[in-house]
Motif scaffolding. Structure first.
Motif, mmCIF file in Angstrom:
data_model
loop_
_atom_site.group_PDB
_atom_site.id
_atom_site.type_symbol
_atom_site.label_atom_id
_atom_site.label_comp_id
_atom_site.label_asym_id
_atom_site.label_seq_id
_atom_site.Cartn_x
_atom_site.Cartn_y
_atom_site.Cartn_z
ATOM 1 N N GLU A 188 -16.484 -12.286 -6.691
ATOM 2 C CA GLU A 188 -15.206 -12.213 -5.990
ATOM 3 C C GLU A 188 -14.097 -11.660 -6.873
ATOM 4 N N CYS A 219 -7.306 -18.565 -13.152
ATOM 5 C CA CYS A 219 -6.700 -18.078 -11.916
ATOM 6 C C CYS A 219 -6.255 -16.622 -12.049
ATOM 7 N N CYS A 277 -8.172 -13.315 -10.704
ATOM 8 C CA CYS A 277 -7.928 -12.733 -9.378
ATOM 9 C C CYS A 277 -6.443 -12.468 -9.144
ATOM 10 N N VAL A 292 -13.066 -18.324 -5.151
ATOM 11 C CA VAL A 292 -11.890 -18.800 -4.430
ATOM 12 C C VAL A 292 -12.120 -20.217 -3.890
ATOM 13 N N HIS A 314 -9.811 -23.363 -5.082
ATOM 14 C CA HIS A 314 -8.756 -23.840 -4.183
ATOM 15 C C HIS A 314 -9.102 -25.126 -3.438
#
Lengths: 683, 248
Positions: free
Chosen positions: A42, A85, A88, A133, A137
């Motif tokens: 990702e 973090c 991304c 992600v 999260h």
């Protein structure tokens, strides 16, 4: 079917060479899985997206130079932060990307901390080390802490900043509400340094309640406090009719009379409510008490209780005794002892008693209480923890009546019970619990509050800050709250100041209210003669304000006592009030000051010296400032007002000594019309 | 031979696609909309527009909209739905108007600062959508800080509305200060010029001396916060070439 399989086998492994080839291919393919997984990860996808996005921008070269590919990590051993973090969220530090609104490429909004020094998860929570992600999260089986919704983000400020914090309005409000609405009467909240959060509301003692009001009113109030006053702090306990009947029976039966309170008043309440209206206004009752006007809007302060329907509540003889001297009934009250005359009490009580609401008690019909009802009422009072807030004779204040909230922000989700349909997160649980506490099960005692959605959110924000990390942070990483001082003035004057409840409005040495000016340096600031006159009969300093110093009807001895104490004790070491004279400045200097006042510094924007031409209604009127302030105070004030009174609106103009002296000379010459008379009576 | 392998490949592909589809489609529980008992012709804002709140927080006042018919009288029982950019939450997101023709909703703005456009719509007799656009402003940290300073210092003169709780001297000043919503003027002034005016007073840029110098009272970051607040609340305006003394 059998045939198909057979032919497939033939095709793939028909002979040994072909078989070897196929097995090698499968082996190669399996070897490629790991690099492929990495290639299609990702974060790589987002980094490609970012590069594509910036390619056509005018600032592409700068952005490209700042861009670093691969997994990025902020590692801060002191804070226990390992945050990836930024792998991304690539554009976080690019201020020029403000026009970008797609995540994860937005720049971070301006905050007082640097990303490199604090990382991401310190504020946003979530799982910093994760590289997908979903794992970063959301909560997973191994990781309960999902990312914090934006509306509670200030709770993270509160982990380190233990006191009020500029810019974190929600956190500040939440903490204020916890104290103001008495949450901490039942729930203990201990801060890591050992101090316990204190309530700032003052629930009245119920030990003498029968002096004050009727059983019918208590019944109506218990059923729905907000029906009596929309602003009532008391929450709704959703009591049944029988329970409310029994509690009211117990409270009346349990009440004892306060000596002197039941004595028949000397004067009867005036029959003409209009006569009291002007006294209500002159006494500035509205500074603290609110009343609903004809349009349904509340007008007035929130220091004391709302008075819209007070006539339906209080007994006339109690009200009169209260107006005479509130401290006889409640020694701790914020209400000043006004020293009203008999006729004033009669007028004011007549005005207040006319504020009734016939609907309030219309349907309340209670028969005489039976001993069983009283006993049941007593049990209910214990069960509902009424004594956590109110003093009730014969009932001990329960310890830890409700669960402690010192670490509520780290409560594991597995220990929570959720309502059907609600999200399984801690913030949602806390907010819903505040909104509808009784929905979570049978027999729960937490009452129903009437908070607005914004208030609920701010309460949840404040509560989320009480978590394990906040509790275990080393003190070097925290910003401690300034503790409220418990300053008390000494002696006879001190007693007088308590009696007049000066601290309900004024602040002195870090203690007291903020409605009126801070008096810490009053002795350096004002002239004694003015102070004595002002205490006896406060004249208007700021004509535009609706909240002003009331007239307490002090005797000469009392106002002299107070003035002497304040002139002696409340002196600023940097202001020597005898260092500059009150008269005799050269005319040239006064004239220069005049020009500076109206020209260079344009003081008339906020102040009035000449009532005919000036229209400055923000600061105090200065027509008599020469009879009010000391010259030394004016001079120092011109030099640096914030040094004398932090937070004052008067801007610091960094004046030269010469300008400050000229303005002092000009202002001190403004003695006002009343000056000569005052001087004559004194001599 | 080739036919077989093709069919097998097709089979695999089919299985894969079904698996993928199953994993992607999440069960979405849609709450049915309430059945309207009446329809209106217009939708108007009663209150709650143009509020300022911190990003991510609930607006201080609820949003109230009203549905009217052709004659302008309120319609009860009309269906109203709210929508906005993702991140904005409505509680409730739809509902029927009450006996006074109104529907009240509590709005929580998204986590980013900026202007949020909310839409409320109802359908009329011909099943056409009638929409109402409402704007709300969300403030970030820096802007919130600026707002606090504005309330403490600037509002005393720059706010055209004077209330008994917070008196503004706007009406009494000979030279009127610019209200901070006045984008027409303020957005023509560069940040550097605004900093100069705030720090050194009006005369620094040939403006009124009634604007005092705040450079010794407010810190640089506080002034920056104030400017970001002013930019957030001032009406949008394309900055035309005004008299710019210093560029940013």
């Amino acid at each position: 079917m059998k045939e198909t399989v057979k032919s497939l086998w033939q095709t793939l492994f028909g002979d040994s060479v072909r078989g070897f080839g196929v097995v090698s291919l499968v082996f190669l393919a399996s070897l490629a899985i790991a690099p492929a997984k990495n290639h299609f990860s990702e974060w790589r996808h987002y980094q490609h997206g970012y590069l594509k996005m910036i390619r056509n921008r005018s600032d592409a070269i700068t952005l490209q130079r700042h861009f670093q590919g691969g997994i990025q990590q902020i590692w801060l051993p002191d804070l226990g932060v390992v945050d990836r973090c930024t792998s991304c969220h690539v554009g976080l530090k690019e201020a020029s990307l403000t026009d970008v609104s797609t995540q994860p490429f937005r720049p971070h909004p301006v905050i007082p901390h640097k990303l490199d020094q604090f990382g991401c998860t310190v504020c946003h929570r979530g799982q910093g080390a994760a590289t997908t992600v979903a794992e970063a999260h959301s909560s997973t089986l191994a990781w309960e802490q999902p990312i914090l919704p934006a509306k509670y983000i200030e709770s993270s400020c509160g982990e380190c900043h233990r006191g009020p914090l500029a810019g974190a309005l929600q956190l500040n409000q939440g903490r204020h509400l916890l104290s103001r609405y008495g949450c901490v009467h039942c729930h203990t909240v201990k801060s890591p340094n050992g101090s316990t959060m204190k309530a700032t509301d003052h629930p009245p003692s119920l030990s003498h309640i029968a002096d004050k009001t009727t059983r019918e009113w208590i019944y109506a109030w218990l059923k729905d406090p907000q029906a009596y006053a929309a602003t009532a702090t008391m929450p709704n306990f959703k009591l049944s009719d029988d329970d409310a009947r029994d509690i009211s029976a117990f409270l009346i039966a349990n009440s004892t009379a306060v000596p002197g309170n039941t004595a028949t008043p000397a004067a009867k309440a005036s029959a003409d409510p209009a006569a009291g209206a002007s006294l209500y206004g002159e006494s500035f009752c509205a500074s603290c008490h609110a009343v609903q006007n004809a349009a349904g809007n509340l007008v007035g302060g929130d220091v004391g209780p709302e008075l819209t329907r007070v006539g339906s509540k209080v007994k006339p003889e109690w009200l009169q005794a209260w107006l005479h001297n509130p401290r006889a009934y409640d020694a701790e009250t914020s209400m000043p002892h006004y020293r009203f005359s008999e006729s004033q009490v009669a007028r004011l009580s007549g005005f207040l008693l006319a504020k009734t609401d016939s609907d309030l008690l219309a349907n309340v019909h209670l028969e005489a209480a039976t001993p069983e009802q009283i006993a049941h009422g007593k049990r209910l009072v214990s069960d509902y923890g009424c004594a956590s807030c109110h003093e009730i004779a014969g009932i001990k204040k329960p310890e830890n009546f409700a669960p402690e909230l010192s670490r509520i922000g780290s409560k594991p989700i597995t220990q929570l019970v959720f309502l059907p349909g609600m999200q399984h997160t801690l913030p949602d649980y806390i907010a819903t619990k505040i909104k509808q506490p009784r929905a979570f099960g049978q027999g729960l005692k937490m009452p129903q509050y009437s908070f607005t959605p914004a208030q609920t959110d701010s309460l949840a924000t404040a509560l989320l800050a009480f978590n394990d990390r906040a509790a275990t942070l080393p003190p070097s990483l925290t910003v401690a709250a300034k503790s409220e001082s418990d300053y008390q003035p000494a002696g006879k004057a001190g007693k007088l100041m308590t009696d007049l409840a000066c601290f309900s409005c004024h602040r002195i040495n870090g203690h007291g209210g903020e409605m009126a000016p801070d008096l810490t340096w009053e002795g350096s600031s004002v002239q004694r003669q003015w102070l004595v006159q002002f205490l006896k009969n406060p004249n208007t300093l700021r004509p535009a304000l609706i909240r002003r110093m009331p007239r307490f009807n002090l005797t000469d001895a009392e106002s002299n006592e107070l003035a002497d104490y304040m002139m002696t004790v409340y002196q600023n070491p940097a202001v020597d009030r005898d260092s500059m004279p009150l008269n005799g400045y050269p005319q040239g200097q006064v004239e220069l000051g005049n020009q500076l006042f109206y020209g260079k510094y344009a003081c008339q924007g906020c102040h009035i010296v000449d009532t005919k031409t000036d229209k400055g209604y923000i600061g105090p009127t200065l027509t008599q400032v020469g009879s009010r302030l000391t010259a030394a105070w004016i001079f120092q004030w011109m030099k640096n007002p914030q040094a004398l009174r932090p937070g004052t609106v008067e801007p610091n103009r960094a004046m030269s000594d010469e300008d400050a002296r000229a303005l002092t000379a000009f202002l001190i010459s403004q003695k006002g019309a009343g000056k000569s008379e005052v001087a004559k009576t004194k001599k | 031979m080739i036919r077989y392998s093709l069919s097998i490949a097709a089979l695999f592909a089919a299985v894969l696609i079904t698996l993928l589809a199953a994993s992607c489609s999440r069960e979405t529980v849609s709450v049915p909309l309430p059945k309207p008992t009446a329809v209106g012709a217009a939708i108007v804002e009663s209150s709650g527009g143009n509020q300022i709140a911190q990003a991510g927080t609930a607006l201080p006042q609820p949003l109230v909209v009203q549905v009217n018919d052709e004659q302008g009288t309120a319609v009860a029982g009309a269906l109203v739905e709210f929508s906005a950019a993702p991140g904005v939450a409505f509680d409730p997101a739809n509902g029927l108007t009450d006996s006074s023709g109104q529907l009240t909703t509590n709005v929580t703005l998204g986590g980013m600062s900026g202007r949020y456009q909310l839409t409320a719509f109802t359908t009329d007799k011909t099943r056409k959508k009638v929409t109402l656009k409402i704007e709300e402003i969300a403030l970030g940290y820096q802007q919130t800080l600026g707002r606090q300073l504005n309330d403490q210092y600037c509002d005393r003169c720059h706010n055209p509305e004077s209330t008994v709780e917070r008196v503004s001297n706007f009406d009494n000043l000979e030279i009127k200060p610019h209200p901070f919503t006045e984008g027409d003027t303020l957005n023509k002034i560069s940040d550097a010029d605004l900093i100069a005016i705030i720090s050194h007073g009006g005369p620094a840029l040939n403006k009124s001396a009634l604007m005092p110098a705040w450079g010794n009272t407010l810190s640089k970051s506080e002034i920056q916060g104030l400017i970001s607040y002013i930019r957030a609340v001032s009406d949008r305006h394309n900055p035309n070439a005004g008299p710019v003394y210093a560029k940013n």
